[in-house]
Write an enzyme that holds these catalytic residues in place. Structure first.
Site, PDB file in Angstrom:
ATOM      1  CG  HIS A 141     -28.259  17.149  11.022  1.00 36.36           C
ATOM      2  ND1 HIS A 141     -27.683  18.234  10.386  1.00 36.36           N
ATOM      3  CD2 HIS A 141     -27.624  16.053  10.543  1.00 36.36           C
ATOM      4  CE1 HIS A 141     -26.744  17.816   9.571  1.00 36.36           C
ATOM      5  NE2 HIS A 141     -26.674  16.492   9.655  1.00 36.36           N
TER       6      HIS A 141
ATOM      7  CB  SER B  69     -22.330  15.250  10.000  1.00 35.33           C
ATOM      8  OG  SER B  69     -21.846  16.375   9.316  1.00 35.33           O
TER       9      SER B  69
ATOM     10  N   GLY C 187     -23.612  12.095   2.844  1.00 31.65           N
ATOM     11  CA  GLY C 187     -24.005  12.351   1.450  1.00 31.65           C
ATOM     12  C   GLY C 187     -25.427  12.816   1.251  1.00 31.65           C
ATOM     13  CE  LYS C 188     -27.904  14.520   6.598  1.00 38.12           C
ATOM     14  NZ  LYS C 188     -26.566  14.064   7.054  1.00 38.12           N
ATOM     15  CB  SER C 189     -25.790  18.214   1.059  1.00 47.43           C
ATOM     16  OG  SER C 189     -26.187  18.654   2.341  1.00 47.43           O
TER      17      SER C 189
ATOM     18  CG  ASP D 285     -27.085  21.942   8.419  1.00 46.64           C
ATOM     19  OD1 ASP D 285     -26.551  20.857   8.666  1.00 46.64           O
ATOM     20  OD2 ASP D 285     -26.909  22.971   9.105  1.00 46.64           O
TER      21      ASP D 285
ATOM     22  CD  GLU E  49     -21.656  22.820   4.968  1.00 46.07           C
ATOM     23  OE1 GLU E  49     -20.497  22.504   5.277  1.00 46.07           O
ATOM     24  OE2 GLU E  49     -22.586  22.910   5.793  1.00 46.07           O
TER      25      GLU E  49
ATOM     26  NE  ARG F 293     -31.635  -9.508  -0.177  1.00 45.39           N
ATOM     27  CZ  ARG F 293     -30.998 -10.471  -0.846  1.00 45.39           C
ATOM     28  NH1 ARG F 293     -30.443 -11.468  -0.183  1.00 45.39           N
ATOM     29  NH2 ARG F 293     -30.938 -10.434  -2.161  1.00 45.39           N
TER      30      ARG F 293
END
Length: 314
Positions: free
Chosen positions: A141, A158, A161-163, A180, A205, A246
């Site tokens: 995924h 899920s 904010g990947k899409s 997806d 999506e 960092r």
């Protein structure tokens, strides 16, 4: 991991092969190994270490040798050869099979194919094709993007904010490979290729908007069929209790199909421009592959500064 196979019928279509004789189970024959073989030693009667699972290919050398033998000798050779029931015999260079070859192919119900391509060309092409088609694979995924030539595999919970990050990268001129579900194949000892399952290829999506077709909305230049997976980017919600790297001195990896892929973790909060961060991550990963590490250089400069100024009063 599943074991994959390629229908012989698909190979025939892919390489425009001529079917000189089709076995009765032609539609059911499947190739399960990526290597092919030239049965030179077998034509001379040596069958030790013969691999009947491989596609057998004969070219000018083999056919020339057979042409110097009597019909009885050729019949005996092909009788032994076809008895092993390999997937098919392919004759290259547009050469014609002799009568004894065709007779034994029919006797043992083995498919006989022809190609007009030179032997080395067709062998190389088939091995390359089979290596990709039979490669071990898994599905993960996430989102796979090509950013400045680097394949970024975006992972995370899920709805994180990947899409949305993928769409922002598309607007900035980068390309989508998969959203997806990402199908990852191991094509060599240390190389993973990712692509989208055909059913959802080119689609993204977005919550609140729905499904969009990237190729139609942004143009065909915004999509790509496959790309190497060069960097895994794990996107997480910012947690004040967590200690994040960092300087970038800690090397993180994710192991996929036995291959270690560099990985970074990016914590996000409202207002952070994730697309810009991903662009910088791609360029930085590219520099690291070329041998430059900014974090290591900075650490070396700091250490050198303290060594040079040790014992001196300010």
């Amino acid at each position: 991991m599943d074991t994959y196979s390629v229908p012989l019928k698909k190979l025939v279509e892919e390489f425009s092969l001529e079917v000189a004789h089709a076995a009765t189970d032609f539609d059911a024959i499947r190739v399960t190994v990526e290597d092919v073989a030239r049965p030179g030693l077998q034509l001379a009667g040596y069958f030790d270490h013969f691999e009947p699972m491989r596609l057998q290919i004969m070219g000018n050398a083999e056919m020339s040798y057979l042409g110097k033998l009597s019909a009885e000798q050729r019949s005996e050779i092909f009788d032994r050869l076809f008895a092993y029931k390999f997937p098919a015999l392919l004759i290259a260079r547009d050469l014609l099979p002799d009568n004894e070859c065709l007779e034994m192919a029919k006797k043992y119900n083995v498919t006989l194919l022809r190609s007009h391509e030179p032997t080395s060309t067709i062998i190389s092409a088939i091995i390359t094709y089979l290596k990709a088609a039979l490669a071990p694979r898994i599905t993960r995924h996430g989102v796979l993007m090509e950013v400045y030539g680097e394949g970024l595999l975006l992972t995370g919970d899920s709805g994180i904010g990947k899409s949305e990050a993928a769409v922002e990268l598309l607007k900035r001129g980068h390309r989508l490979i998969a959203d997806d579900a990402v199908e990852i194949r191991k094509i060599s000892g240390n190389t993973l290729m990712g692509n989208a399952p055909e059913l959802i290829r080119n689609y993204v999506e977005m919550r609140g908007i729905g499904v969009i077709n990237v190729a139609r909305l942004f143009g065909v230049g915004a999509v790509k069929v496959e790309n190497e997976v060069n960097l895994v980017v794990n996107i997480v919600h910012w947690n004040a209790q967590e200690a994040y790297d960092r300087l970038g001195l800690e090397d993180q990896y994710m192991e996929l199909l036995g291959v270690k892929i560099p990985m970074i973790t990016i914590p996000i909060t409202p207002g952070r421009n994730l697309a810009v961060i991903l662009e910088v991550a791609a360029m930085n990963n590219r520099q690291r592959k070329m041998g430059y590490n900014a974090a290591a250089e900075l650490t070396e400069q700091i250490n050198r500064h303290f060594v040079e100024n040790s014992g001196q009063l300010p």
